[in-house]
Design a protein around this motif. Structure first.
Motif, PDB file in Angstrom:
ATOM      1  N   TYR A  70       1.664  22.452   5.025  1.00  0.00           N
ATOM      2  CA  TYR A  70       2.044  21.229   4.303  1.00  0.00           C
ATOM      3  C   TYR A  70       3.546  21.202   4.084  1.00  0.00           C
ATOM      4  CZ  TYR A  70      -2.852  22.002   3.379  1.00  0.00           C
ATOM      5  OH  TYR A  70      -4.175  22.271   3.537  1.00  0.00           O
ATOM      6  N   THR A 122       2.038  15.950   2.167  1.00  0.00           N
ATOM      7  CA  THR A 122       1.736  16.275   0.760  1.00  0.00           C
ATOM      8  C   THR A 122       0.282  15.905   0.501  1.00  0.00           C
ATOM      9  OG1 THR A 122       2.256  14.106  -0.196  1.00  0.00           O
ATOM     10  CG2 THR A 122       4.097  15.630   0.123  1.00  0.00           C
ATOM     11  N   HIS A 123      -0.284  16.368  -0.577  1.00  0.00           N
ATOM     12  CA  HIS A 123      -1.673  16.037  -0.843  1.00  0.00           C
ATOM     13  C   HIS A 123      -1.954  16.001  -2.334  1.00  0.00           C
ATOM     14  CE1 HIS A 123      -2.687  20.516  -1.017  1.00  0.00           C
ATOM     15  NE2 HIS A 123      -1.444  20.441  -0.656  1.00  0.00           N
ATOM     16  N   ASP A 124      -2.901  15.157  -2.711  1.00  0.00           N
ATOM     17  CA  ASP A 124      -3.306  15.075  -4.109  1.00  0.00           C
ATOM     18  C   ASP A 124      -4.444  16.071  -4.313  1.00  0.00           C
ATOM     19  OD1 ASP A 124      -1.600  12.779  -4.613  1.00  0.00           O
ATOM     20  OD2 ASP A 124      -3.003  11.686  -3.340  1.00  0.00           O
ATOM     21  N   ASN A 158       0.837  -1.211   0.000  1.00  0.00           N
ATOM     22  CA  ASN A 158       0.000   0.000   0.000  1.00  0.00           C
ATOM     23  C   ASN A 158       0.868   1.255   0.000  1.00  0.00           C
ATOM     24  OD1 ASN A 158      -2.518  -1.081   0.028  1.00  0.00           O
ATOM     25  ND2 ASN A 158      -2.534  -1.370   2.251  1.00  0.00           N
ATOM     26  N   TYR A 159       0.691   2.077  -1.008  1.00  0.00           N
ATOM     27  CA  TYR A 159       1.431   3.340  -1.036  1.00  0.00           C
ATOM     28  C   TYR A 159       0.515   4.482  -0.630  1.00  0.00           C
ATOM     29  CZ  TYR A 159       5.211   1.113  -3.601  1.00  0.00           C
ATOM     30  OH  TYR A 159       6.249   0.319  -3.969  1.00  0.00           O
ATOM     31  N   LYS A 160       1.086   5.444   0.078  1.00  0.00           N
ATOM     32  CA  LYS A 160       0.337   6.654   0.421  1.00  0.00           C
ATOM     33  C   LYS A 160       1.173   7.854   0.023  1.00  0.00           C
ATOM     34  CE  LYS A 160      -2.581   5.452   4.264  1.00  0.00           C
ATOM     35  NZ  LYS A 160      -2.822   5.559   5.682  1.00  0.00           N
ATOM     36  N   ALA A 161       0.521   8.964  -0.226  1.00  0.00           N
ATOM     37  CA  ALA A 161       1.285  10.189  -0.522  1.00  0.00           C
ATOM     38  C   ALA A 161       2.156  10.488   0.699  1.00  0.00           C
ATOM     39  CB  ALA A 161       0.334  11.352  -0.787  1.00  0.00           C
ATOM     40  N   PRO A 162       3.393  10.966   0.504  1.00  0.00           N
ATOM     41  CA  PRO A 162       4.257  11.267   1.652  1.00  0.00           C
ATOM     42  C   PRO A 162       3.564  12.241   2.624  1.00  0.00           C
ATOM     43  CG  PRO A 162       5.479  11.453  -0.401  1.00  0.00           C
ATOM     44  CD  PRO A 162       4.038  11.244  -0.789  1.00  0.00           C
ATOM     45  N   ARG A 163       3.863  12.074   3.917  1.00  0.00           N
ATOM     46  CA  ARG A 163       3.261  12.924   4.946  1.00  0.00           C
ATOM     47  C   ARG A 163       3.444  14.414   4.603  1.00  0.00           C
ATOM     48  NH1 ARG A 163       1.820  13.643  10.293  1.00  0.00           N
ATOM     49  NH2 ARG A 163       3.315  14.856  11.512  1.00  0.00           N
TER      50      ARG A 163
END
Ligand code: HAM
Length: 414
Positions: free
Chosen positions: A121, A9-11, A2-7
Motif C-alpha cells: 500500500y 490507501t484503504h479504510d 464522487n470521492y474515493k480514498a487515494p490509490r
C-alpha cells in the motif's frame, strides 16, 4: 462529486480495525516485557533525514517518498519508515549521552509511493522496535525472537526466518568490488540492474528478473572479517538455542542502505508476492552519521496489514469480538425513553451472568418487524422488546433470535 480514498490507501472498518488494535496491544505487551518503551514521532520529517539515512540510491528515496514543501518552503517528507525518525529523536533529545542503551518501540502509519497490490500500500501501518547501544549478538537475537513472539501471539507459527550478514565497513568494500566485477561479466542485465550496478551493486542480488543468471555469484559470507564472522555465528547459535529455525540467505540484502552485519526478514507462505511480514537488522553507523555519539543499534519493523492477513489464515480473527449482541426494540414508539435508559444500563452493567455484550438500539420510527430484521442482520442473539402491556407489569419480552422463542421476563431479572 464522487470521492474515493487515494490509490494505495484503504479504510479499515470493524473487525479489521479491532484486529489492528489487538495486534498493537499484543506487541506492546511483549515489548514492555522485554524492557522496551514507547516513542511517538511526527508523521513528517525533514526530507533529507530519510535521504541521508535510507540512502540516495534506494528505491524508497529515488521513487517512493511523498515530499512536499510547507508554506515557508521547507522540504518535508511523510515518513516512509520509523527507524530514521527514531534516530533523529534519539540524538535530538541527547539520549546518546544520557541513555545510550535504550530500547524503544513505535507503531503508526508509513507512506511509500509504491505500485499498489495485495499486501502493498501507499499508506500502511508498521510496528517496530529498536535496541540502542549494544554490539552484542544477543541484541540481534533478542530482536529476532521479539518479532517471532509477536507473530506467535497472533497465531502465526509457520514462518520462514531468513538471516544474512552484510559485514562492516572493513569487509564489505572488497565484497562490493568483487560483485561489481562479477556482474559486469554478465550479459543482458535488466535496466534496474544496470543502473544499480553503478549506485548500489548489492541490490542486484535480490533482482527478481535477473537472479537466475547469477550462477556462482560471490557470497558476503566468504568475505566477512573475523569479527563479523564471529558475530554472525553467535547470532545463529543464540537463535538456535531458543529453537528458532532459520535459513541463511546470501541473497538477502535489504532495500535500505543503513544496515551493517545482521539483516533478517520473516516471510509467510500464506501470503502472495508480498510475503515479508517483518524485516530488520543492525545499523551500527547511522547514529554517528546523523551527528550523534557512536551508538550501535539493531531493530525491526513489521507490516501490520500483512501480519493481519497471515493471522486471518491462521484463524485468529475467529477469536476476536466474541461479545454477545443484544438488540433493544420498541413495540410502541412512546417507550423510546424507557428503552433508551435500559440500553444504557445494560451497556454499563451487562446482563446478569454476562458482561461481554454489545448493545444495539433502540431506534425510533421503525416497525417492530423492521427492527427484528435489523437485529437478525447484525447477528443479535437476543432482542429485548419494550411493549406497553408487559411493561405495565414491570416486564419486557426477550426474543431468542436463533430459535425465535419469546418470553416475558421481569426487567430486574435481566
Ligand atoms: P522494510 O523492509 O522497508 O524495513 O519494512 C518492514 C516491513 O513493513 C516489511 O517487511 C513489510 O511487512 C512492511 N511494508 C513495507 N512496505 C510496505 C507497503 N508498501 N505496504 C505494506 N506493508 C509494507 C523497514 O521499514 C525498516 N525500518 C525496518 C527496520 C527497523 N530495520 C531496522 N529497524
Amino acid at each position: 462529486m464522487n470521492y474515493k480514498a487515494p490509490r494505495g490507501t484503504h479504510d479499515i472498518f470493524g473487525i479489521n480495525a479491532l484486529g489492528l488494535n489487538v495486534l498493537e496491544q499484543k506487541a506492546r505487551q511483549i515489548f514492555i516485557k522485554h524492557g522496551f518503551e514507547e516513542v511517538r514521532t511526527p508523521i513528517f520529517e525533514d526530507a533529507s533525514l530519510f535521504t541521508r539515512s535510507i540512502g540516495e540510491a534506494t528505491d524508497i528515496v529515488e521513487k517512493e517518498m511523498y515530499i512536499f514543501e510547507d508554506r515557508k518552503g521547507r522540504k518535508l517528507a511523510l515518513r516512509p519508515e520509523g527507524t530514521a525518525s527514531l534516530v533523529r529523536a534519539y540524538i535530538e533529545h541527547r539520549l546518546d549521552i544520557s541513555f545510550p542503551s535504550g530500547k524503544f518501540f513505535y507503531s503508526g502509519e508509513m507512506f511509500r509511493y509504491e505500485r499498489p497490490q495485495a499486501g502493498r500500500y501507499r499508506q500502511f501501518y508498521q510496528i517496530g522496535a529498536e535496541f540502542y547501544g549494544s554490539l552484542s549478538p544477543s541484541a540481534d537475537a533478542e530482536i529476532i525472537m521479539l518479532v517471532c513472539d509477536v507473530l506467535s501471539s497472533m497465531g502465526i507459527e509457520k514462518v520462514n526466518v531468513h538471516v544474512n550478514s552484510l559485514g562492516c565497513q572493513k569487509c564489505r568494500p572488497l565484497f562490493r568490488e568483487t560483485l561489481v566485477k562479477y556482474f559486469t561479466s554478465i550479459d543482458d542485465l535488466c535496466q534496474d540492474c544496470l543502473r544499480r550496478l553503478q549506485t548500489n551493486p548489492l541490490r542486484l542480488l535480490d533482482c527478481k528478473i535477473d537472479s537466475d543468471k547469477f550462477i556462482n555469484v560471490p557470497k558476503m559470507n566468504d568475505f566477512l572479517c573475523d569479527d563479523c564472522k564471529e558475530h554472525f555465528n553467535l547470532v545463529q547459535n543464540l537463535i538456535r538455542s531458543v529453537n528458532c529455525t532459520y535459513i541463511v540467505d546470501p541473497k538477502l540484502v535489504r532495500g535500505l542502505d543503513y544496515y551493517t552485519r545482521t539483516v533478517f526478514e520473516i516471510r509467510s507462505n500464506a501470503l502472495g508476492a508480498q510475503d515479508a511480514l517483518a524485516a530488520g537488522g543492525r545499523y551500527d553507523n547511522l547514529v554517528k552519521e546523523l551527528g550523534g555519539q557512536d551508538t550501535p543499534v539493531v531493530g525491526f519493523a513489521l507490516g501490520s496489514e500483512r501480519v493481519l492477513m497471515a493471522a486471518q489464515h491462521s484463524g485468529f480473527f475467529s477469536t476476536l469480538n466474541k461479545n454477545e449482541k443484544v438488540f433493544i426494540a420498541i413495540a410502541d414508539q412512546d417507550l423510546i425513553s424507557e428503552a433508551f435508559a435500559f440500553s444504557i444500563k445494560l451497556i454499563r452493567n451487562g446482563l446478569k451472568g454476562n458482561n461481554d455484550i454489545s448493545v444495539f438500539g433502540p431506534v425510533d420510527n421503525k416497525s417492530l418487524t423492521a427492527q427484528l430484521r435489523f437485529a437478525d442482520k447484525i447477528g443479535a442473539s437476543k432482542t429485548i422488546i419494550f411493549a406497553k402491556a408487559e411493561l405495565g407489569e414491570g416486564k419486557v419480552l426477550v426474543k431468542n433470535m436463533i430459535d425465535k422463542t419469546q418470553n416475558a421476563v421481569f426487567i430486574g431479572q435481566l
